[in-house]
Design a protein around this motif. Structure first.
Motif, PDB file in Angstrom:
ATOM      1  N   ARG A 102      -3.329   3.124  -7.319  1.00  0.00           N
ATOM      2  CA  ARG A 102      -3.768   4.313  -8.051  1.00  0.00           C
ATOM      3  C   ARG A 102      -2.561   4.958  -8.721  1.00  0.00           C
ATOM      4  O   ARG A 102      -1.462   4.916  -8.197  1.00  0.00           O
ATOM      5  N   GLN A 103      -2.818   5.577  -9.857  1.00  0.00           N
ATOM      6  CA  GLN A 103      -1.766   6.319 -10.550  1.00  0.00           C
ATOM      7  C   GLN A 103      -2.328   7.680 -10.977  1.00  0.00           C
ATOM      8  O   GLN A 103      -3.505   7.790 -11.325  1.00  0.00           O
ATOM      9  N   SER A 104      -1.466   8.668 -10.956  1.00  0.00           N
ATOM     10  CA  SER A 104      -1.850  10.000 -11.420  1.00  0.00           C
ATOM     11  C   SER A 104      -1.216  10.249 -12.778  1.00  0.00           C
ATOM     12  O   SER A 104      -0.021  10.035 -12.972  1.00  0.00           O
ATOM     13  N   VAL A 105      -2.020  10.692 -13.735  1.00  0.00           N
ATOM     14  CA  VAL A 105      -1.538  10.896 -15.101  1.00  0.00           C
ATOM     15  C   VAL A 105      -2.143  12.178 -15.657  1.00  0.00           C
ATOM     16  O   VAL A 105      -3.320  12.479 -15.428  1.00  0.00           O
ATOM     17  N   TRP A 106      -1.343  12.920 -16.400  1.00  0.00           N
ATOM     18  CA  TRP A 106      -1.826  14.136 -17.045  1.00  0.00           C
ATOM     19  C   TRP A 106      -2.875  13.765 -18.091  1.00  0.00           C
ATOM     20  O   TRP A 106      -2.688  12.816 -18.862  1.00  0.00           O
ATOM     21  N   PRO A 107      -4.016  14.450 -18.154  1.00  0.00           N
ATOM     22  CA  PRO A 107      -5.130  14.018 -19.018  1.00  0.00           C
ATOM     23  C   PRO A 107      -4.832  14.014 -20.519  1.00  0.00           C
ATOM     24  O   PRO A 107      -5.553  13.369 -21.283  1.00  0.00           O
ATOM     25  N   SER A 108      -3.805  14.733 -20.942  1.00  0.00           N
ATOM     26  CA  SER A 108      -3.458  14.730 -22.367  1.00  0.00           C
ATOM     27  C   SER A 108      -2.412  13.678 -22.717  1.00  0.00           C
ATOM     28  O   SER A 108      -2.064  13.520 -23.889  1.00  0.00           O
ATOM     29  N   ASP A 109      -1.939  12.947 -21.706  1.00  0.00           N
ATOM     30  CA  ASP A 109      -0.861  11.985 -21.931  1.00  0.00           C
ATOM     31  C   ASP A 109      -1.395  10.708 -22.571  1.00  0.00           C
ATOM     32  O   ASP A 109      -2.473  10.228 -22.226  1.00  0.00           O
ATOM     33  N   ARG A 110      -0.621  10.158 -23.506  1.00  0.00           N
ATOM     34  CA  ARG A 110      -0.982   8.897 -24.167  1.00  0.00           C
ATOM     35  C   ARG A 110       0.140   7.887 -23.969  1.00  0.00           C
ATOM     36  O   ARG A 110       1.306   8.254 -23.906  1.00  0.00           O
ATOM     37  N   SER A 111      -0.235   6.626 -23.875  1.00  0.00           N
ATOM     38  CA  SER A 111       0.756   5.578 -23.659  1.00  0.00           C
ATOM     39  C   SER A 111       0.247   4.266 -24.233  1.00  0.00           C
ATOM     40  O   SER A 111      -0.970   4.023 -24.293  1.00  0.00           O
ATOM     41  N   GLY A 112       1.177   3.412 -24.635  1.00  0.00           N
ATOM     42  CA  GLY A 112       0.816   2.113 -25.186  1.00  0.00           C
ATOM     43  C   GLY A 112       0.354   1.106 -24.166  1.00  0.00           C
ATOM     44  O   GLY A 112       0.048  -0.034 -24.521  1.00  0.00           O
ATOM     45  N   ASP A 113       0.283   1.504 -22.892  1.00  0.00           N
ATOM     46  CA  ASP A 113      -0.212   0.576 -21.860  1.00  0.00           C
ATOM     47  C   ASP A 113      -1.412   1.166 -21.127  1.00  0.00           C
ATOM     48  O   ASP A 113      -1.705   0.787 -20.010  1.00  0.00           O
ATOM     49  N   ARG A 114      -2.131   2.077 -21.794  1.00  0.00           N
ATOM     50  CA  ARG A 114      -3.231   2.751 -21.107  1.00  0.00           C
ATOM     51  C   ARG A 114      -4.471   2.806 -21.994  1.00  0.00           C
ATOM     52  O   ARG A 114      -4.391   3.205 -23.157  1.00  0.00           O
ATOM     53  N   HIS A 143      -6.180  12.954  -6.203  1.00  0.00           N
ATOM     54  CA  HIS A 143      -5.786  13.593  -4.948  1.00  0.00           C
ATOM     55  C   HIS A 143      -4.759  12.693  -4.266  1.00  0.00           C
ATOM     56  O   HIS A 143      -4.799  11.473  -4.411  1.00  0.00           O
ATOM     57  N   GLU A 144      -3.882  13.275  -3.525  1.00  0.00           N
ATOM     58  CA  GLU A 144      -2.771  12.519  -2.947  1.00  0.00           C
ATOM     59  C   GLU A 144      -3.190  11.602  -1.814  1.00  0.00           C
ATOM     60  O   GLU A 144      -2.450  10.684  -1.455  1.00  0.00           O
ATOM     61  N   THR A 145      -4.353  11.848  -1.222  1.00  0.00           N
ATOM     62  CA  THR A 145      -4.904  10.944  -0.207  1.00  0.00           C
ATOM     63  C   THR A 145      -6.411  10.877  -0.400  1.00  0.00           C
ATOM     64  O   THR A 145      -6.985  11.621  -1.196  1.00  0.00           O
ATOM     65  N   TYR A 146      -7.050   9.983   0.369  1.00  0.00           N
ATOM     66  CA  TYR A 146      -8.500   9.865   0.313  1.00  0.00           C
ATOM     67  C   TYR A 146      -9.195  10.772   1.324  1.00  0.00           C
ATOM     68  O   TYR A 146     -10.407  10.648   1.533  1.00  0.00           O
ATOM     69  N   CYS A 149       0.824  -1.208   0.000  1.00  0.00           N
ATOM     70  CA  CYS A 149       0.000   0.000   0.000  1.00  0.00           C
ATOM     71  C   CYS A 149       0.859   1.259   0.000  1.00  0.00           C
ATOM     72  O   CYS A 149       1.912   1.310   0.635  1.00  0.00           O
ATOM     73  N   GLU A 150       0.378   2.280  -0.674  1.00  0.00           N
ATOM     74  CA  GLU A 150       1.040   3.571  -0.718  1.00  0.00           C
ATOM     75  C   GLU A 150       0.147   4.629  -0.086  1.00  0.00           C
ATOM     76  O   GLU A 150      -1.033   4.400   0.185  1.00  0.00           O
ATOM     77  N   GLY A 151       0.719   5.809   0.111  1.00  0.00           N
ATOM     78  CA  GLY A 151       0.002   6.860   0.827  1.00  0.00           C
ATOM     79  C   GLY A 151      -1.283   7.303   0.163  1.00  0.00           C
ATOM     80  O   GLY A 151      -2.252   7.664   0.846  1.00  0.00           O
ATOM     81  N   ASP A 152      -1.328   7.264  -1.177  1.00  0.00           N
ATOM     82  CA  ASP A 152      -2.551   7.736  -1.839  1.00  0.00           C
ATOM     83  C   ASP A 152      -3.675   6.711  -1.785  1.00  0.00           C
ATOM     84  O   ASP A 152      -4.780   6.977  -2.267  1.00  0.00           O
ATOM     85  N   GLU A 153      -3.420   5.541  -1.169  1.00  0.00           N
ATOM     86  CA  GLU A 153      -4.473   4.542  -0.983  1.00  0.00           C
ATOM     87  C   GLU A 153      -5.087   4.625   0.406  1.00  0.00           C
ATOM     88  O   GLU A 153      -5.913   3.794   0.778  1.00  0.00           O
TER      89      GLU A 153
END
Length: 333
Positions: free
Chosen positions: A313-325, A272-275, A129-133
């Motif tokens: 959870r992962q944070s991603v910029w909304p304009s970002d594209r990737s071959g695994d998303r 958000h960085e936490t819940y 677990c990480e902090g944002d969970e």
């Protein structure tokens, strides 16, 4: 020579337009001189009336043949263009039917998820677990329809008209799509359909559906095991280091495929960085997003086992594209 020129002018006078005549005049003069040499060794001025008429008839035949050939060529060009246009029209009509059928069958790929409440976030005994969970918190989710699998390349192409994926296969999940592009997909799709609009799942809906009543790190248990997900280290299809066709692995208890691995999935929420102060009614955490990021869930073929946990959870910029998303659809009942 004057008489030969008169012959050519006389021939041209039968043409409806001067353009062709001016183009044909040098040809006619050349033919006249050639005929003069062939028909009579004397100078052209010594030709008899009968010889001139014969030369005129030959020239007329030659020009008629040329104009007929040009007209035939134009007709063939026009016929070819018409045939190509007809073929393109028929192909477009077939594509439109296939597109319509694909859009109509999208509703059949959604699974009804029963409403309920669950503990969202870091689960007991989950050492990754990480902090944002955190903090784990109780959330109530209304019944909703969610895609049985991630949106495929065929489905994306039917709506958007082009396939952006790196590894192209109609039955693999679409990837190389940003959150912003997904919003355009949804906008176009909803113009074509009736009933509740299609949308992205909220983050709470996604985790509730992915867990399918479990609290372990992965919906199948506390250990990653072998062949349960397509990820780097899951001993599944990712041995080929690429996406797998949807529906390849075992679904969870709700009948959803690849909630762990294959492609990471966009959800509607701002990151958000936490819940702390997170919604508890299953709704999306609305904008404006604190740092501009959106949430991606489920991990991918490229990620390690810890990144395909139900809580990750992962944070991603909304304009970002990737071959695994990629993403999956949701729809209200």
């Amino acid at each position: 020579m004057t008489m030969l020129k008169d012959i050519c002018v006389h021939l041209c006078s039968s043409v409806d337009f001067w353009g062709d005549c001016m183009i044909s005049l040098p040809v006619a003069l050349y033919l006249a001189l050639t005929l003069a040499w062939l028909l009579h060794p004397a100078p052209a001025a010594a030709w008899t009336e009968e010889e001139l008429k014969a030369a005129e008839r030959l020239l007329e035949r030659e020009l008629d043949q040329r104009w007929t050939a040009e007209a035939d060529a134009r007709d063939r060009t026009a016929a070819d263009a018409k045939a190509r246009a007809q073929t393109a029209s028929e192909a477009a009509a077939r594509a439109a039917v296939a597109r319509r059928q694909m859009i109509e069958t999208l509703a059949q790929t959604l699974v009804e998820i029963p409403g309920g409440s669950f503990e969202m976030g870091c689960g007991p005994g989950d050492d990754a677990c990480e902090g944002d969970e955190r903090p784990a918190h109780r959330v109530s989710v209304k019944p909703v329809r969610i895609g049985r699998h991630e949106v495929t390349q065929a489905q994306w192409t039917a709506v958007m008209g082009a396939n952006p994926a790196q590894i192209q296969d109609d039955q693999r999940p679409v990837e190389m799509v940003s959150w912003d592009q997904v919003q355009q997909f949804l906008k176009r799709l909803n113009v074509e359909t009736e009933g509740p609009p299609y949308r992205l799942p909220t983050e709470a809906e996604w985790e509730y559906a992915a867990r399918a009543g479990t609290r372990t790190a992965w919906w199948w248990g506390a250990e990653i095991g072998r062949g349960n997900a397509n990820c780097d280290g899951c001993a599944g299809p990712a041995a080929d280091r690429e996406t797998a066709r949807v529906g390849t692995l075992t679904p969870n208890a709700f009948g959803l495929y690849d909630t762990a691995g294959n492609v990471a999935e966009w959800v509607q929420d701002c990151y958000h960085e936490t819940y702390s102060a997170a919604p508890t009614d299953g709704s999306a955490w609305p904008g404006p997003c604190p740092d501009g990021y959106r949430v991606v869930r489920g991990g991918s073929w490229l990620g390690r086992p810890a990144s395909v946990r139900s809580a990750d959870r992962q944070s991603v910029w909304p304009s970002d594209r990737s071959g695994d998303r990629g993403f999956r659809l949701a729809r209200d009942l």
